[in-house]
Design a protein around this motif. Structure first.
Motif, short mmCIF file in Angstrom:
data_model
loop_
_atom_site.label_atom_id
_atom_site.label_comp_id
_atom_site.label_asym_id
_atom_site.label_seq_id
_atom_site.Cartn_x
_atom_site.Cartn_y
_atom_site.Cartn_z
N PRO A 47 -1.50 14.93 -20.82
CA PRO A 47 -0.72 13.67 -20.43
C PRO A 47 -1.10 12.55 -19.86
N TYR A 48 -0.17 11.22 -20.19
CA TYR A 48 -1.29 9.71 -19.10
C TYR A 48 -1.16 10.85 -17.62
N PRO A 49 -2.26 10.01 -17.00
CA PRO A 49 -1.98 9.51 -15.31
C PRO A 49 -1.23 9.23 -14.83
N ASP A 55 1.34 -0.21 -7.58
CA ASP A 55 -0.15 0.44 -7.67
C ASP A 55 -0.81 -0.54 -8.76
N VAL A 56 0.62 -1.16 -9.15
CA VAL A 56 0.62 -2.11 -10.53
C VAL A 56 0.19 -3.67 -10.39
N ASP A 172 -4.64 -0.50 -11.96
CA ASP A 172 -3.88 0.69 -10.97
C ASP A 172 -5.63 0.71 -10.38
N LYS A 173 -4.64 0.16 -8.95
CA LYS A 173 -5.31 0.11 -7.44
C LYS A 173 -5.40 1.29 -6.81
N ASN A 174 -4.78 2.22 -7.51
CA ASN A 174 -4.79 3.36 -6.89
C ASN A 174 -5.82 4.20 -7.29
N ARG A 175 -6.54 4.05 -8.70
CA ARG A 175 -8.02 4.91 -9.98
C ARG A 175 -8.57 3.63 -10.09
N GLY A 176 -8.22 2.51 -9.51
CA GLY A 176 -9.10 1.33 -9.08
C GLY A 176 -10.14 0.79 -10.47
#
Length: 299
Positions: A47-49, A55-56, A172-176
């Motif tokens: 599955p995708y994260p 967050d985009v 994605d700023k959550n995962r940077g």
């Protein structure tokens, strides 16, 4: 009386043994001297994260063509016919569509539009997969033409020479990190289309033509890709699937033909005519996408 009972027991025992023999599963083909762990025993695609809209920070839509003639893409094209447990990407797609079984409700759907909203009718898919052409008939004795006959030739996986991918690149700023998701894939058949450019038979030529199969939602295709092992040329012991190659490792060669814009997503060839400059423009767009990640970090 005893003879009748013994005869009955013998018949029942024989029937039981015969049934066991018929129910015995067919062993896999002998290719290596160890037990093979089948790829299709895996639970499914990874599955995708999770990604949240908030967050985009930035995203862009890209269309790219994947040409199977390029050397790096040969493992997606070959084998042209199933060989042991290996199948080509085109064969995986055609088997998933299963157009020979119109009542298969679990078959891979094909869509008319690139947004994958309108499903193509199963009977229409079968018409797309058949190539109708006319063949001249001749008298076996005199060699004179006697007429023409129309025949239908089904397209095969070996005739799928191109794929068009629609994908979204986003940060994605959550995962940077900069990520990519394939939205849909569209196979193209290439075949010889007979045409005449003159009055005599000597002027008849065969022209290469393309036919679109239709749009396939990539997330609906992934379960089939995750069940098919990818042939790794330099190390066949690797248990990689088509899903690993296309989704995660992106081990294929392609070039951008268009990016999302206000001009109806016009393609590069609409404003650049030179093929060399078109490829340079494709590389420029990809370079800008990758540079956007560092620009966001600087911001």
């Amino acid at each position: 009386m005893k003879k009748g009972i013994l005869l009955t027991l013998s018949i029942v025992s024989f029937s039981f043994l015969y049934a066991q023999t018929n129910d015995t599963p067919v062993p896999p083909p002998l290719t290596v001297p160890w037990e093979i762990v089948e790829v299709n025993d895996r639970p499914g695609p990874v599955p995708y994260p999770a990604v949240k809209h908030n967050d985009v920070m930035w995203h862009v839509t890209i269309w790219r063509d994947l040409d199977l003639r390029e050397k790096r893409n040969h493992a997606l094209y070959f084998p042209t016919e199933p060989q042991g447990s290996f199948r080509s990407l085109g064969q995986v797609i055609l088997d998933a569509i299963d157009f020979n079984n119109p009542n298969n409700e679990n078959a891979l759907p094909i869509y008319v539009d690139e947004y994958c909203n309108i499903k193509r009718d199963r009977s229409d898919i079968k018409n797309v997969l058949n190539n109708s052409r006319t063949i001249a008939q001749y008298d076996p004795d005199s060699g004179e033409p006697t007429g023409e006959i129309s025949i239908d030739e089904p397209f095969t996986a070996a005739q799928i020479m191109y794929y068009r991918l629609k994908e979204v690149w986003f940060f994605d700023k959550n995962r940077g990190e900069l990520s990519v998701r394939i939205l849909e894939i569209e196979p193209f058949f290439e075949y010889e289309k007979e045409g005449a450019i003159g009055a005599s038979d000597d002027d008849a030529v065969s022209l290469l033509a393309r036919r679109r199969l239709g749009h396939i939602k990539y997330d609906e295709l992934r379960p089939y890709l995750a069940q098919q092992q990818y042939y790794t040329p330099k190390n066949t012991a690797l248990q990689l699937t088509f899903d690993d190659i296309l989704t995660w490792k992106r081990y294929f060669s392609s070039y951008i033909i268009a990016e999302g814009n206000l001009q109806n997503n016009r393609e590069i060839q609409e404003y650049i005519t030179n093929p060399r400059d078109q490829r340079l423009e494709s590389e420029r767009i990809m370079s800008e996408i990758r540079n956007r990640e560092s620009e966001i970090w600087d911001y």
